[in-house]
Design an enzyme around this catalytic site. Sequence first.
Site, PDB file in Angstrom:
ATOM      1  N   ASP A   1       6.153   1.444   6.707  1.00 31.31           N
ATOM      2  CA  ASP A   1       4.743   1.120   6.536  1.00 31.31           C
ATOM      3  C   ASP A   1       4.090   2.104   5.575  1.00 31.31           C
ATOM      4  OD1 ASP A   1       2.269  -0.035   6.893  1.00 31.31           O
ATOM      5  OD2 ASP A   1       1.897   0.878   8.843  1.00 31.31           O
TER       6      ASP A   1
ATOM      7  N   GLU B   1       3.900  -6.008   3.583  1.00 38.60           N
ATOM      8  CA  GLU B   1       4.081  -5.306   4.845  1.00 38.60           C
ATOM      9  C   GLU B   1       5.440  -5.707   5.404  1.00 38.60           C
ATOM     10  OE1 GLU B   1       2.191  -3.069   6.263  1.00 38.60           O
ATOM     11  OE2 GLU B   1       0.232  -3.299   5.297  1.00 38.60           O
TER      12      GLU B   1
ATOM     13  N   HIS C   1       0.824  -1.216   0.000  1.00 37.56           N
ATOM     14  CA  HIS C   1       0.000   0.000   0.000  1.00 37.56           C
ATOM     15  C   HIS C   1       0.852   1.257   0.000  1.00 37.56           C
ATOM     16  CE1 HIS C   1       0.343   1.059   4.377  1.00 37.56           C
ATOM     17  NE2 HIS C   1       0.467  -0.244   4.536  1.00 37.56           N
TER      18      HIS C   1
ATOM     19  N   HIS D   1       4.014   4.090  12.245  1.00 32.79           N
ATOM     20  CA  HIS D   1       3.027   4.995  12.842  1.00 32.79           C
ATOM     21  C   HIS D   1       3.647   5.947  13.871  1.00 32.79           C
ATOM     22  CE1 HIS D   1      -0.699   2.333  11.724  1.00 32.79           C
ATOM     23  NE2 HIS D   1       0.231   2.341  10.784  1.00 32.79           N
TER      24      HIS D   1
ATOM     25  N   GLU E   1      -5.109   1.508   2.776  1.00 32.08           N
ATOM     26  CA  GLU E   1      -4.926   0.433   3.754  1.00 32.08           C
ATOM     27  C   GLU E   1      -5.030   0.939   5.182  1.00 32.08           C
ATOM     28  OE1 GLU E   1      -2.882  -2.353   6.475  1.00 32.08           O
ATOM     29  OE2 GLU E   1      -2.363  -0.269   6.024  1.00 32.08           O
ATOM     30  N   GLU E   2      -4.505   2.119   5.427  1.00 33.95           N
ATOM     31  CA  GLU E   2      -4.472   2.645   6.802  1.00 33.95           C
ATOM     32  C   GLU E   2      -5.853   3.045   7.313  1.00 33.95           C
ATOM     33  OE1 GLU E   2      -2.071   2.187   8.574  1.00 33.95           O
ATOM     34  OE2 GLU E   2      -0.214   2.255   7.432  1.00 33.95           O
TER      35      GLU E   2
END
Length: 429
Positions: free
Chosen positions: A152, A211, A123, A397, A186-187
Amino acid sequence: MPRLHSAPSLAGSLIASLWLACAAGLAHAEAMADLQALAQKEQQPLLDTLRDLVNIETGSRDIEGLNVIAGRVADQLKQLGGEVEILQPTDIYRLDDTPEKIGPAVHATFKGTGTKKIMLIAHMDTVYLKGMLKDQPFRIDGDKAYGLGIADDKQGVALILHTVAMLQKLNFRDYGTLTVLTNSDEEISSPGWRSTITKFASDQDVVFSFEGGGTDGSVRLATSGIGSAYLTVTGKSSHAGARPEGGINALYELSHQLLQMKDLSKPEQGLKLNWTVAKAGTNRNVIPAQATAQADARALKVADFDELEKTLQEKIRDRLLPDSKVAMKFEVRRPPLEANDASRRVAAYAKTIYQELGMSMNVAEKATGGGTDAAFAALKTSGAVVEGMGLSGFGAHSNDAEYVKLDSIVPRLYLTTRMIMDLSTGKLK
């Protein structure tokens, strides 16, 4: 007399067989050394791509940035010889927090001469807000590359691009089709692209999801399903001091509901339900007419979510205040990914490849709480789905410490390229 000649004949056959096996082994070792050398040459181009991707801000709601990165990824896939299209979402699964607009996806197909169908997914979106890039630009510091969204999942996109580049440089086309899909939501639980991921993955022999591989390069065969429960209580407002009896206290009813639903988790089977957000009332001196609450749910099996939703709907029939109205909505934000035999075989083969490199690989068959798009890929396929094919890293994140490990680039390029080659040629059944 014939028996006198059998021993030399048998010995000759054994010598010939040993010679052929030795020659084949040497040829294999030489080919694998060449592949590893190519992976080493590809490391710097991958880092260049990763720098470019990190330097494009792509929060899930940043449509402008997502369009830019989609164009960048599509151009590189076209240069590699793929049939490429930038897709816009048409089948949006509206969740509670789904934005009005969803960003694009990039779909590429490479047609080969074989029969195997292999799909690579990653993603392009991140969790970060526009303007945060200046505080965490791409940089290399020691044995790590840092950047906003680098782990990510910008690394996953870059790794796919350069795996395809390695196959092109090897002139390898023994697969049937090699499909690449990178989405941009995706998030936020993939509301725009979940159905597309499921559709494209449905007839694949293998789906690799890129991922990150965590700090130790693990691959995962199971991920948790993620659900949300939304509880709404409607009562009636009234003056809290002069006439409280004229109201229906939605906060009281909400409290009753939460207390009777507080023990629905079943940790022994991976089912978790935790109430995390609650709101009620407008003023201190007004009986609240409205109250809401939200819960986070996790499960390892789709059936557990079905059972949980049924239980929640049954529970709300028991009310503290009969005149109140109670409504429950349950969303499956992501289904769980469950390990199957096909995935186990593919992951075991990946483990042997790492052993050839003198490295170890952990294969996780139990989910730990997180969910990914691999679960959507697995919904309608009988093929293998393997998650965590990306680079090793840490800090997803976070806005000050997200990185990937440089020493994971060459092994992962080697692994992904080798897996596609060996799957295509039947070395992995």
